[in-house]
Design a protein around this motif. Structure first.
Motif, short mmCIF file in Angstrom:
data_model
loop_
_atom_site.label_atom_id
_atom_site.label_comp_id
_atom_site.label_asym_id
_atom_site.label_seq_id
_atom_site.Cartn_x
_atom_site.Cartn_y
_atom_site.Cartn_z
N LYS A 29 -1.81 7.94 -4.56
CA LYS A 29 -1.44 9.30 -4.18
C LYS A 29 -1.14 10.11 -5.42
N GLU A 30 -1.68 11.31 -5.50
CA GLU A 30 -1.54 12.13 -6.70
C GLU A 30 -0.08 12.45 -7.01
N TYR A 31 0.73 12.63 -5.96
CA TYR A 31 2.11 13.06 -6.19
C TYR A 31 3.07 11.89 -6.42
N SER A 32 2.58 10.66 -6.29
CA SER A 32 3.49 9.51 -6.30
C SER A 32 4.28 9.37 -7.60
N LEU A 33 3.69 9.74 -8.71
CA LEU A 33 4.38 9.61 -10.00
C LEU A 33 4.82 10.95 -10.57
N GLY B 194 0.81 -1.22 0.00
CA GLY B 194 0.00 0.00 0.00
C GLY B 194 0.83 1.26 0.00
N HIS B 195 2.12 1.13 -0.32
CA HIS B 195 3.04 2.28 -0.22
C HIS B 195 2.60 3.47 -1.07
N PHE B 196 1.99 3.21 -2.21
CA PHE B 196 1.62 4.30 -3.11
C PHE B 196 0.17 4.77 -2.91
N TYR B 197 -0.48 4.25 -1.88
CA TYR B 197 -1.90 4.58 -1.71
C TYR B 197 -2.14 5.41 -0.45
N ASN B 198 -3.18 6.21 -0.48
CA ASN B 198 -3.52 7.04 0.68
C ASN B 198 -4.50 6.29 1.58
N TYR B 199 -5.03 6.98 2.58
CA TYR B 199 -5.90 6.32 3.56
C TYR B 199 -7.22 5.87 2.95
N GLU B 200 -7.61 6.47 1.83
CA GLU B 200 -8.84 6.06 1.17
C GLU B 200 -8.61 4.92 0.18
N GLY B 201 -7.35 4.50 0.04
CA GLY B 201 -7.03 3.42 -0.87
C GLY B 201 -6.84 3.87 -2.30
N ASP B 202 -6.70 5.19 -2.52
CA ASP B 202 -6.48 5.74 -3.86
C ASP B 202 -5.01 6.04 -4.07
#
Length: 386
Positions: free
Chosen positions: A238-242, A228-236
């Motif tokens: 993260k916008e800034y990850s890429l 879940g490293h690339f996901y936020n608390y809502e499971g989406d």
């Protein structure tokens, strides 16, 4: 008297300046006039700097209105630009003096021959004297003084590459990203910034890419541990990850995209070539980040990049998205308890501390007995996982 790097910095900053108008606030050490004057005193005693107010040295420091005023008092022609006015005054200086016209010449900090040679030899000092420098002036001077190479063309470049080689041999991928002074990623970034400042864009791109590669590598390692490293608390995602690219790289990409008109594939190939000198590329995973860089610079919608990355994660790193609580109110089944240091101290809750001897990092935690004490203080029965 021994001349320190900070004194050499003062020499660079104040050579040719008027006494009373010293350059200050360039460095945290040279933060006021008294510090500057202390260094200047050392430079004068070392025969590197002298205070001079001769007509040739000081007259050019006067303003054009000042020069016009002198000529007017002597009934001499006062038209022309500043160099013409200076030349006219010097040609007529005997006459001007005979008319008892006072010329208030400022005292100028003038480097001696030895001082000018030192300025030419130590141009790098000013770069590493900046407050934001990752390498101290003292360290930079030591690297140059102990080098066996003759006639180093670019000493700033040499110093950064020396430190990068040292760090790469010790720890190619940093374990503690926050430790700036011993993190090769930051040295790549600072060297890239330097190359960009002197318009060496290819070299700048290379070291920005190397800095980003380390972040990409660490992201991949974290992904192996926590899906879940690339996901936020809502499971989406993260916008800034890429689109989290090194600061300064966007300027280089604008040149690649808008001036050189390179395709995504060509830019990715540059990335692979840039990092290959130091690291083995992780091509498939890295491609999403480079496409993210490009989309960010082009100000394009990132949905397609995100979608492709999610498909990649689902195949290579499948996992179930965790169910996160949307409410952040304290509950008996939360795994995190919010308290504060004052409460801990007022109730004599013993805080254990681990100190990393290599990084200086400090990690605080509570023993089980102290956790139980805190739960009673906060009226919580226990902490359990979801």
């Amino acid at each position: 008297m021994k001349v320190r790097p900070i004194d050499i910095l003062a020499l660079h900053l104040n050579a040719g300046r008027i006494e009373g108008n010293e350059q200050i606030y360039f460095s945290s050490i040279l933060s006021n006039r008294s510090h500057i004057l202390k260094s200047i005193d050392i430079l004068v005693k070392a025969d590197l700097l002298k205070l001079e107010n001769s007509i040739e040295i000081s007259l050019p420091k006067l303003t054009k209105p000042d020069l016009e005023s002198i000529l007017k008092k002597a009934n001499l022609k006062k038209s022309g630009n500043k160099p013409v006015l200076i030349e006219r005054i010097i040609e007529n200086i005997d006459y001007i003096n005979s008319q008892n016209i006072n010329i208030d010449l400022p005292t100028v900090y003038t480097p001696t021959t030895k001082g000018q040679e030192l300025i030419e030899e130590t141009g790098y000092i000013k770069h590493f004297g900046e407050p934001s420098s990752i390498i101290s002036m003292e360290r930079a001077q030591s690297i140059i003084n102990n080098s066996t190479e003759k006639n180093i063309v670019d000493k700033i470049e040499y110093i950064y590459l020396f430190e990068i080689k040292r760090l790469y041999q010790v720890e190619p991928i940093p374990k503690y990203y926050h430790k700036i002074t011993n993190n090769i990623s930051f040295y790549f970034q600072y060297l890239a910034d330097y190359y960009k400042s002197i318009l060496e864009y290819e070299k700048s791109r290379k070291y920005y890419h190397l800095s980003q590669h380390i972040s990409i590598y660490i992201d991949l390692e974290n992904l192996k541990i926590d899906h879940g490293h690339f996901y936020n608390y809502e499971g989406d995602l993260k916008e800034y990850s890429l689109s989290n690219m090194p600061y300064g790289l966007s300027d280089i990409y604008e040149q690649l995209i808008y001036i050189d008109e390179l395709t995504n594939k060509q830019i990715f190939e540059l990335f692979i070539g840039d990092i290959s000198e130091y690291y083995k590329p992780i091509k498939e995973f890295s491609r999403f980040f480079i496409d993210g860089n490009i989309s960010k610079v082009k100000k394009e919608d990132m949905n397609e990049v995100f979608s492709n990355f999610i498909k990649y994660l689902e195949i290579e790193y499948p996992y179930e998205k965790p169910k996160y609580e949307t409410s952040y109110e304290r509950k008996s089944y939360d795994t995190v308890l919010t308290s504060n240091l004052k409460t801990l101290m007022d109730n004599n809750v013993e805080i254990s501390v681990d100190i990393d001897m290599q990084t200086g990092g400090v990690y605080m935690y509570l023993e089980d007995s102290e956790i139980e004490k805190l739960l009673k203080i906060e009226n919580i029965e226990n902490l359990t996982d979801y």
